[in-house]
Enzyme design. Structure first.
Site, PDB file in Angstrom:
ATOM      1  N   ASP A 126      -0.521  -8.159   6.158  1.00 15.87           N
ATOM      2  CA  ASP A 126      -0.016  -7.488   5.312  1.00 15.87           C
ATOM      3  C   ASP A 126       1.719  -8.007   5.974  1.00 15.87           C
ATOM      4  O   ASP A 126       2.081  -7.973   4.689  1.00 15.87           O
ATOM      5  CB  ASP A 126      -0.546  -6.292   4.488  1.00 15.87           C
ATOM      6  CG  ASP A 126      -1.988  -5.856   3.171  1.00 15.87           C
ATOM      7  OD1 ASP A 126      -1.278  -6.658   2.988  1.00 15.87           O
ATOM      8  OD2 ASP A 126      -1.687  -4.796   3.670  1.00 15.87           O
TER       9      ASP A 126
ATOM     10  N   LYS B  99      -9.422  -0.054   4.202  1.00 18.79           N
ATOM     11  CA  LYS B  99      -8.558  -0.389   5.583  1.00 18.79           C
ATOM     12  C   LYS B  99      -8.355  -0.102   6.635  1.00 18.79           C
ATOM     13  O   LYS B  99      -7.968  -0.078   7.783  1.00 18.79           O
ATOM     14  CB  LYS B  99      -7.407  -0.928   4.904  1.00 18.79           C
ATOM     15  CG  LYS B  99      -6.746  -1.547   3.739  1.00 18.79           C
ATOM     16  CD  LYS B  99      -5.613  -1.701   3.608  1.00 18.79           C
ATOM     17  CE  LYS B  99      -5.451  -3.277   2.443  1.00 18.79           C
ATOM     18  NZ  LYS B  99      -3.891  -3.479   2.369  1.00 18.79           N
TER      19      LYS B  99
HETATM   20  P1  NAP Z   1       0.072   4.711  -1.030  1.00 17.59           P
HETATM   21  O1  NAP Z   1      -0.595   4.148   0.944  1.00 17.59           O
HETATM   22  O2  NAP Z   1      -0.867   5.194  -2.397  1.00 17.59           O
HETATM   23  O3  NAP Z   1       1.463   4.646  -0.935  1.00 17.59           O
HETATM   24  C1  NAP Z   1       2.291   4.515  -1.893  1.00 17.59           C
HETATM   25  C2  NAP Z   1       3.965   5.121  -2.360  1.00 17.59           C
HETATM   26  O4  NAP Z   1       4.025   5.225  -2.866  1.00 17.59           O
HETATM   27  C3  NAP Z   1       4.377   6.424  -1.092  1.00 17.59           C
HETATM   28  O5  NAP Z   1       5.049   6.150  -0.351  1.00 17.59           O
HETATM   29  C4  NAP Z   1       4.164   7.484  -2.251  1.00 17.59           C
HETATM   30  O6  NAP Z   1       5.212   8.492  -2.270  1.00 17.59           O
HETATM   31  C5  NAP Z   1       4.954   6.362  -3.333  1.00 17.59           C
HETATM   32  N1  NAP Z   1       5.296   6.468  -4.620  1.00 17.59           N
HETATM   33  C6  NAP Z   1       4.023   6.917  -4.919  1.00 17.59           C
HETATM   34  N2  NAP Z   1       3.962   7.529  -6.817  1.00 17.59           N
HETATM   35  C7  NAP Z   1       6.290   8.049  -6.698  1.00 17.59           C
HETATM   36  C8  NAP Z   1       6.780   7.995  -7.561  1.00 17.59           C
HETATM   37  N3  NAP Z   1       6.767   8.490  -9.103  1.00 17.59           N
HETATM   38  N4  NAP Z   1       7.904   8.474  -6.922  1.00 17.59           N
HETATM   39  C9  NAP Z   1       8.614   8.384  -5.796  1.00 17.59           C
HETATM   40  N5  NAP Z   1       7.534   6.866  -4.960  1.00 17.59           N
HETATM   41  C10 NAP Z   1       6.765   6.671  -5.299  1.00 17.59           C
HETATM   42  O7  NAP Z   1       0.377   2.749  -1.873  1.00 17.59           O
HETATM   43  P2  NAP Z   1      -0.166   1.981  -0.461  1.00 17.59           P
HETATM   44  O8  NAP Z   1      -0.897   0.723  -0.166  1.00 17.59           O
HETATM   45  O9  NAP Z   1       1.192   1.428   0.554  1.00 17.59           O
HETATM   46  O10 NAP Z   1       0.579   0.271  -2.162  1.00 17.59           O
HETATM   47  C11 NAP Z   1       1.849   0.707  -2.645  1.00 17.59           C
HETATM   48  C12 NAP Z   1       1.801  -0.556  -3.819  1.00 17.59           C
HETATM   49  O11 NAP Z   1       1.763  -1.655  -2.995  1.00 17.59           O
HETATM   50  C13 NAP Z   1       0.839  -0.725  -4.383  1.00 17.59           C
HETATM   51  O12 NAP Z   1       1.459  -0.849  -5.965  1.00 17.59           O
HETATM   52  C14 NAP Z   1      -0.454  -1.893  -4.168  1.00 17.59           C
HETATM   53  O13 NAP Z   1      -0.623  -2.516  -5.231  1.00 17.59           O
HETATM   54  C15 NAP Z   1       0.627  -3.041  -3.756  1.00 17.59           C
HETATM   55  N6  NAP Z   1       0.476  -3.847  -2.472  1.00 17.59           N
HETATM   56  C16 NAP Z   1       0.927  -4.887  -3.153  1.00 17.59           C
HETATM   57  C17 NAP Z   1       0.534  -5.768  -1.496  1.00 17.59           C
HETATM   58  C18 NAP Z   1       0.466  -7.392  -2.150  1.00 17.59           C
HETATM   59  O14 NAP Z   1      -0.025  -8.177  -1.354  1.00 17.59           O
HETATM   60  N7  NAP Z   1       1.676  -7.238  -2.740  1.00 17.59           N
HETATM   61  C19 NAP Z   1       0.341  -5.309  -0.654  1.00 17.59           C
HETATM   62  C20 NAP Z   1      -0.413  -4.166  -0.056  1.00 17.59           C
HETATM   63  C21 NAP Z   1       0.017  -2.992  -1.715  1.00 17.59           C
HETATM   64  P3  NAP Z   1       4.583  10.018  -1.129  1.00 17.59           P
HETATM   65  O15 NAP Z   1       4.372   9.058   0.624  1.00 17.59           O
HETATM   66  O16 NAP Z   1       5.760  10.877  -1.232  1.00 17.59           O
HETATM   67  O17 NAP Z   1       3.620   9.774  -1.927  1.00 17.59           O
END
Ligand code: NAP
Length: 288
Positions: free
Chosen positions: A107, A71
């Site tokens: 998004d 992305k």
């Molecule tokens: P990302 O960039 O890897 O960010 C992950 C986030 O989760 C960070 O803020 C991280 O915190 C936090 N995190 C991970 N493990 C954690 C834990 N054990 N405790 C507390 N915080 C934790 O991922 P992303 O792309 O933003 O995606 C996040 C989620 O959204 C995923 O599950 C993805 O599948 C979902 N998503 C859904 C859609 C949809 O259309 N529905 C679209 C995009 C993404 P730190 O900064 O502290 O590491």
């Protein structure tokens, strides 16, 4: 679906892509509207990204979705970015306009439309977003000028602070704050919050027993929106229902962001319910 000499192609570029719901969702929409388009998924490892994007131009592929891990890196291969993608620094949709590739991110608007569709318009409301990763970034750039107050809570506080400072650079005086993601902060902030959005990956399979905000900090005046869609009903959403909160699931965001991509490519209004039904069937294991 009949492929002809005139069939236009839309594609997904990601790594991996085998389990994506996007092909099912978009092909169902094309078929429903009788459009001569087809959507296919391409598994593109990072070192092949440049060649894959050149392929969009070379083959005259009409449009593409871009997913993890491309992305951000895809931006360097595009001719133009729309404002949404420029602000969020991320692209999930490409339009091929006569060989010029334009990048968008749908998004954030997808999340906003999912909330509106559920009858929880964040306009003028206090919104708490959990997470400061890619998804949180797209959502917060869309909501920053829209919500009355935006609070971003993240496990790594520094990341939330960086996001808030990027938002303030663009939106100036907007009411946006960063705080650590802890039970005490949640308890205090959620008291007068209207909408809680989980944009962390907490609660996602195989860790479906985890939740980013326990039941005792939730209340019945909240709308709880979990963007995690695997499982469809996360522990957060289950517990939100138990306290009488309104809930919005992650499939709703997936469908709405897909619908905006669909409209960018075809210029035709996307059949939201057809797309949701098709994705739901796949999730429930009832599709091929
Ligand atoms: P990302 O960039 O890897 O960010 C992950 C986030 O989760 C960070 O803020 C991280 O915190 C936090 N995190 C991970 N493990 C954690 C834990 N054990 N405790 C507390 N915080 C934790 O991922 P992303 O792309 O933003 O995606 C996040 C989620 O959204 C995923 O599950 C993805 O599948 C979902 N998503 C859904 C859609 C949809 O259309 N529905 C679209 C995009 C993404 P730190 O900064 O502290 O590491």
């Amino acid at each position: 679906m009949r492929i002809t000499g005139k069939t236009r192609i839309c594609a997904l570029i990601g790594y991996p892509v085998e389990h994506s719901l996007s092909p099912i969702m978009h092909n169902a929409a094309f078929q429903y509207l009788g459009l001569d388009y087809v959507y296919v998924a391409f598994n593109v490892p990072p070192e092949r990204l440049g060649e894959a994007v050149s392929g969009i131009r070379g083959l005259g592929i009409l449009g593409a979705n871009v997913t993890m891990p491309h992305k951000i890196n895809v931006i360097r291969y595009l001719e133009e970015l729309d404002e949404s993608a420029r602000l969020a620094g991320s692209v999930n949709t490409i339009l091929n306009r006569d060989g010029r590739l334009i990048g968008y991110t749908t998004d954030g608007l997808g999340a906003l439309n999912a909330l509106k569709y559920a009858g929880s318009d964040p306009l003028g409301k206090k919104v708490v977003i959990l997470g400061a990763g890619g998804a949180s970034r797209s959502i917060s750039f869309t909501l920053a000028n829209y919500a009355r107050e935006l609070v971003i809570l993240n496990r790594t506080l520094k990341r939330a602070e960086e996001l808030v400072s990027d938002l303030k650079r663009v939106f100036g005086s907007a009411n946006i704050r960063a705080k650590p993601l802890s039970e005490a902060v949640l308890r205090n902030e959620l008291k007068d919050t209207n909408i809680l959005i989980n944009a962390t990956s907490v609660g996602m399979r195989p860790n479906e027993n985890e939740t980013p905000a326990g039941r005792d900090v939730l209340h019945g005046d909240l709308t709880v929106f979990d963007i995690v869609y695997d499982p469809l009903e996360t522990r957060l959403l289950r517990e939100a229902k138990m306290v009488g909160a309104k809930t919005v699931d992650g499939l709703s965001m997936l469908v709405h962001q897909g619908a905006i991509s669909f409209e960018i490519w075809t210029g035709v209004k996307a059949p939201i319910e057809v797309m949701r039904e098709a994705a739901l069937k796949k999730i429930m294991g009832k599709a091929d």
